[in-house]
Design an enzyme around this catalytic site. Structure first.
Site, PDB file in Angstrom:
ATOM      1  N   SER A  53     -34.463 -90.505 -21.015  1.00 38.15           N
ATOM      2  CA  SER A  53     -35.831 -90.270 -20.530  1.00 38.15           C
ATOM      3  C   SER A  53     -36.709 -91.514 -20.530  1.00 38.15           C
ATOM      4  O   SER A  53     -37.790 -91.499 -19.946  1.00 38.15           O
ATOM      5  CB  SER A  53     -36.507 -89.216 -21.395  1.00 38.15           C
ATOM      6  OG  SER A  53     -36.009 -87.961 -21.031  1.00 38.15           O
ATOM      7  N   VAL A  87     -33.225 -89.127 -25.322  1.00 38.76           N
ATOM      8  CA  VAL A  87     -32.306 -88.393 -26.201  1.00 38.76           C
ATOM      9  C   VAL A  87     -31.137 -89.235 -26.723  1.00 38.76           C
ATOM     10  O   VAL A  87     -30.404 -88.787 -27.593  1.00 38.76           O
ATOM     11  CB  VAL A  87     -31.727 -87.112 -25.533  1.00 38.76           C
ATOM     12  CG1 VAL A  87     -32.780 -86.031 -25.427  1.00 38.76           C
ATOM     13  CG2 VAL A  87     -31.107 -87.421 -24.195  1.00 38.76           C
ATOM     14  N   TYR A 136     -31.205 -89.024 -10.474  1.00 42.73           N
ATOM     15  CA  TYR A 136     -31.839 -88.827 -11.785  1.00 42.73           C
ATOM     16  C   TYR A 136     -30.810 -88.997 -12.910  1.00 42.73           C
ATOM     17  O   TYR A 136     -31.065 -89.691 -13.902  1.00 42.73           O
ATOM     18  CB  TYR A 136     -32.502 -87.450 -11.845  1.00 42.73           C
ATOM     19  CG  TYR A 136     -32.969 -87.082 -13.236  1.00 42.73           C
ATOM     20  CD1 TYR A 136     -34.117 -87.659 -13.784  1.00 42.73           C
ATOM     21  CD2 TYR A 136     -32.244 -86.179 -14.018  1.00 42.73           C
ATOM     22  CE1 TYR A 136     -34.528 -87.345 -15.075  1.00 42.73           C
ATOM     23  CE2 TYR A 136     -32.649 -85.858 -15.304  1.00 42.73           C
ATOM     24  CZ  TYR A 136     -33.780 -86.442 -15.834  1.00 42.73           C
ATOM     25  OH  TYR A 136     -34.187 -86.136 -17.103  1.00 42.73           O
ATOM     26  N   TYR A 194     -43.432 -85.863 -25.244  1.00 44.40           N
ATOM     27  CA  TYR A 194     -43.281 -84.413 -25.006  1.00 44.40           C
ATOM     28  C   TYR A 194     -44.211 -83.601 -25.901  1.00 44.40           C
ATOM     29  O   TYR A 194     -45.387 -83.867 -25.978  1.00 44.40           O
ATOM     30  CB  TYR A 194     -41.829 -83.957 -25.226  1.00 44.40           C
ATOM     31  CG  TYR A 194     -40.826 -84.849 -24.592  1.00 44.40           C
ATOM     32  CD1 TYR A 194     -40.778 -84.968 -23.207  1.00 44.40           C
ATOM     33  CD2 TYR A 194     -39.942 -85.586 -25.351  1.00 44.40           C
ATOM     34  CE1 TYR A 194     -39.843 -85.793 -22.616  1.00 44.40           C
ATOM     35  CE2 TYR A 194     -39.016 -86.405 -24.765  1.00 44.40           C
ATOM     36  CZ  TYR A 194     -38.976 -86.506 -23.393  1.00 44.40           C
ATOM     37  OH  TYR A 194     -38.074 -87.314 -22.809  1.00 44.40           O
ATOM     38  N   LYS A 236     -37.986 -92.675 -17.304  1.00 46.65           N
ATOM     39  CA  LYS A 236     -38.957 -91.928 -16.483  1.00 46.65           C
ATOM     40  C   LYS A 236     -40.241 -92.687 -16.145  1.00 46.65           C
ATOM     41  O   LYS A 236     -40.637 -92.714 -14.977  1.00 46.65           O
ATOM     42  CB  LYS A 236     -39.281 -90.599 -17.164  1.00 46.65           C
ATOM     43  CG  LYS A 236     -38.087 -89.634 -17.209  1.00 46.65           C
ATOM     44  CD  LYS A 236     -38.416 -88.435 -18.097  1.00 46.65           C
ATOM     45  CE  LYS A 236     -37.246 -87.457 -18.195  1.00 46.65           C
ATOM     46  NZ  LYS A 236     -37.521 -86.397 -19.186  1.00 46.65           N
TER      47      LYS A 236
HETATM   48  N1  GLN Z   1     -30.855 -87.121 -19.117  1.00 48.70           N
HETATM   49  C1  GLN Z   1     -31.572 -86.356 -20.078  1.00 48.70           C
HETATM   50  C2  GLN Z   1     -31.898 -84.973 -19.542  1.00 48.70           C
HETATM   51  O1  GLN Z   1     -32.354 -84.819 -18.474  1.00 48.70           O
HETATM   52  C3  GLN Z   1     -32.825 -87.059 -20.491  1.00 48.70           C
HETATM   53  C4  GLN Z   1     -33.651 -86.283 -21.470  1.00 48.70           C
HETATM   54  C5  GLN Z   1     -34.334 -87.140 -22.495  1.00 48.70           C
HETATM   55  O2  GLN Z   1     -33.971 -88.268 -22.764  1.00 48.70           O
HETATM   56  N2  GLN Z   1     -35.266 -86.535 -23.176  1.00 48.70           N
HETATM   57  O3  GLN Z   1     -31.647 -83.996 -20.205  1.00 48.70           O
END
Ligand code: GLN
Length: 618
Positions: free
Chosen positions: A72, A267, A197, A249, A75
């Site tokens: 993420s 993550v 993505y 988040y 993003k």
């Molecule tokens: N690729 C992961 C997902 O879409 C990214 C989520 C994250 O890092 N929080 O679930």
């Protein structure tokens, strides 16, 4: 590693980071993400901390070079690219900017429009990725990789295993993609957007890379190490705003409350935080808490924010220090040598010229201080010089405030001048491109404050003493070195002198040359300059008729320490040092008179310089 580190001396900051690392290396809370099967192979003990500064230095502790996938953390950067591709309005139309308070993979869409709440939750991020320009999928991916590559300062690639792993298991994200298609947020087949993505999430970086990416945002979008622009400056603010409100988040609120920096987690265990204008921080440690943020990452950022006072709302008070010094021309005169009566007049009337030596960043609150000071004094002033030599930046507000000041003063007898403006800066453009409301040329801009001061002094002197005859030659008897000489001595001296003349621009003395002569200037003006280490020329003084130059040769006999150039048509007498030395035998009293006059002249210069240093440093 810095030179000091190599020499065995450790910076206190490095020592602090090592201690912080040691404090949390034994914290084994949290779970490595496993919902993307490939991520579960991460070693839970990996732990790196990096801090990068806006002048391009990176502190690295622990596993700072271990690669992992961005997840993420990609993003906000892809959001920046979408903003560049379409502009704020078009992106806002599809993706909101409200924190949802929900988990990263929640399906937080506005109920009627299907518009995702923000670009940091997966729904918003997939919609953002769907907006990236490119003829075909490979081109879009390449644009993403290029963009991340500029942020990191080296080419980056996708970890194929992690990508495949997510692609084959990312059913929830796929569902989100189709929801977005249903609401026409994605207008084409959602699969290519999802695919891109998954690829962006699988871009490989290190903790060091993340710190550099963070500091690039802190630095207004310019990678401070490579000097390359990763994102246009106007989009840095929206990126950081979104990171502050939505980057963590469902713990975004707590994060900004405790840590107080825009941040983003992923993550795979990475977290980056940005302190605008100052630092980029990155931590990498795979075990995650309930909200999918790195356990150690959060603790490290909390501690650093507290220990170094990094909370964004703990802002330094900048306004008070903007005026480095301020003085008038009876306290400090320019480097131009003056005849006695001129100096006298500057003593009496110099208070009508005021110099402001400004420093730091010019923005609303600092320029406000300057404007207030000028408003209080302008009635008693004929000239104001704003010297920007120590100014580090001028924002658009400061620039227009200074333009407004010019406009306000135009109708007044008080004139505003600027010095040391970077010629290619937007401020220079806005000032230079500007004409007075009466059609007159805009303000006067000088390359250094001393030239500006000299110009103002000349104006003031002309006002009180009339325009100097300029070109007129002075008789030898009036020269500073000839004060009090008898007719006989003057005649003797005359026989030793070689008359010379120079055209404007002609070099009379050259640095490093042998000191054969001392020069008595009787007509015109010369400029004394040195070449600085960076090749730029610095003017030390301007000398009018009646002054001597090259005179240090009489005492030091060392090679010339400066260059002397004619500014106007110059006439002068050159006295050979050898002839001066012979006076010891044939006319010791003339020699003594010349030395006494020289000493008086030198001590006058020294006195003025001492006063100047007192005022400028006091
Ligand atoms: N690729 C992961 C997902 O879409 C990214 C989520 C994250 O890092 N929080 O679930």
């Amino acid at each position: 590693m810095s030179a000091a580190d190599r020499a065995g001396l450790k910076s206190p900051i490095r020592t602090y980071l090592e201690k912080l690392h040691a404090t949390y290396v034994d914290l084994h809370d949290g779970q490595v993400a496993s919902y993307i099967p490939e991520l579960s192979h991460a070693n839970p003990n990996w732990f790196g901390i990096c801090v990068a500064t806006t002048d391009g230095y990176v502190y690295e502790v622990g596993d700072s070079r271990q690669t992992f996938t961005m997840q993420s953390i990609s993003k906000p950067f892809v959001y920046g690219l979408a903003l560049e591709d379409h502009g704020k309005d078009a992106v806002f139309h599809k993706i909101g900017v409200e924190p949802s308070g929900d988990a990263f993979n929640s399906i937080s869409l506005y109920p009627d429009s299907g518009r995702p709440f923000n670009p940091m939750i997966n729904a918003g991020a997939i919609a953002t990725t769907g907006m990236i320009n490119g003829e075909h999928p490979a081109e879009k991916l390449q644009r993403l990789l290029d963009m991340v590559g500029v942020y990191c300062g080296h080419p980056v690639e996708v970890d194929q295993r992690v990508y495949e792993s997510e692609r084959s298991t990312g059913h929830r994200n796929r569902a989100i993609g189709h929801m977005l298609r249903n609401f026409e947020i994605l207008t084409d087949d959602p699969e290519p957007a999802l695919d891109l993505y998954f690829q962006q999430c699988s871009i490989l970086v290190t903790c060091r890379d993340l710190a550099i990416m963070a500091v690039t945002l802190a630095n207004g979008g310019l990678n401070p190490i490579s000097g390359q622009r990763a994102v246009h400056q106007p989009y840095v603010e929206p990126i950081l705003s979104i990171m502050s409100t939505c980057g963590m988040y469902n713990s975004a609120g707590e994060w900004i409350y405790d840590v107080g920096m825009p941040a983003k987690s992923g993550v795979s265990g990475g977290v980056l935080a940005v302190l605008p204008g100052q630092l980029g921080i990155a931590v990498f440690s795979p075990p995650l808490d309930q909200r999918s943020n790195s356990v150690r990452g959060i603790r490290v950022c909390e501690d650093m924010s507290q220990d170094f006072n990094l909370h964004l709302f703990h802002a330094p008070v900048v306004a008070k220090s903007v005026i480095r010094t301020s003085y008038n021309a009876s306290q400090v005169t320019s480097q131009r040598s003056r005849r006695d009566h001129e100096e006298q007049l500057l003593q009496e009337q110099g208070h009508r010229i005021r110099v402001y030596d400004l420093q730091g960043d010019l923005l609303f609150s600092t320029v406000e201080v300057v404007l207030r000071d000028i408003m209080e004094r302008h009635e008693r002033l004929d000239f104001i010089i704003l010297d920007l030599k120590h100014v580090t930046s001028i924002d658009t507000t400061a620039s227009s405030m200074l333009c407004d000041l010019l406009h306000t003063l135009e109708a007044q007898p008080c004139m505003l001048l600027f010095s040391n403006i970077e010629p290619s800066s937007p401020f220079a453009m806005s000032i230079l491109g500007r004409e007075g409301s009466d059609g007159s040329q805009g303000p006067v801009i000088y390359e250094d404050h001393d030239l500006a001061l000299e110009w103002c002094e000349n104006q003031l002197l002309a006002r009180y003493l009339g325009t100097p005859s300029g070109d007129a030659a002075i008789p030898l008897a009036e020269h500073v070195l000839c004060q009090g000489l008898s007719e006989r001595d003057l005649n003797h001296l005359q026989t030793l002198l070689e008359p010379l003349s120079f055209a404007p621009g002609e070099r009379i003395l050259e640095t490093g040359h042998a000191p054969d002569y001392i020069y008595l200037l009787t007509r015109g003006e010369v400029s004394v300059t040195i070449e600085l280490a960076d090749g730029k020329r610095k003017r030390l003084s301007t000398l009018p008729a009646g002054m001597a130059f090259g005179e240090m040769a009489l005492i030091e006999r060392a090679p010339r320490s400066a260059d002397v150039t004619a500014l106007t048509p110059v006439a002068c007498y050159a006295l050979p040092i050898a002839a001066f030395d012979r006076l010891q035998e044939i006319n010791p009293s003339l020699r003594m008179m010349l030395l006494t006059n020289l000493l008086r002249h030198v001590s006058g210069t020294l006195r003025r310089l001492t006063e100047k240093v007192g005022i400028l440093t006091g």
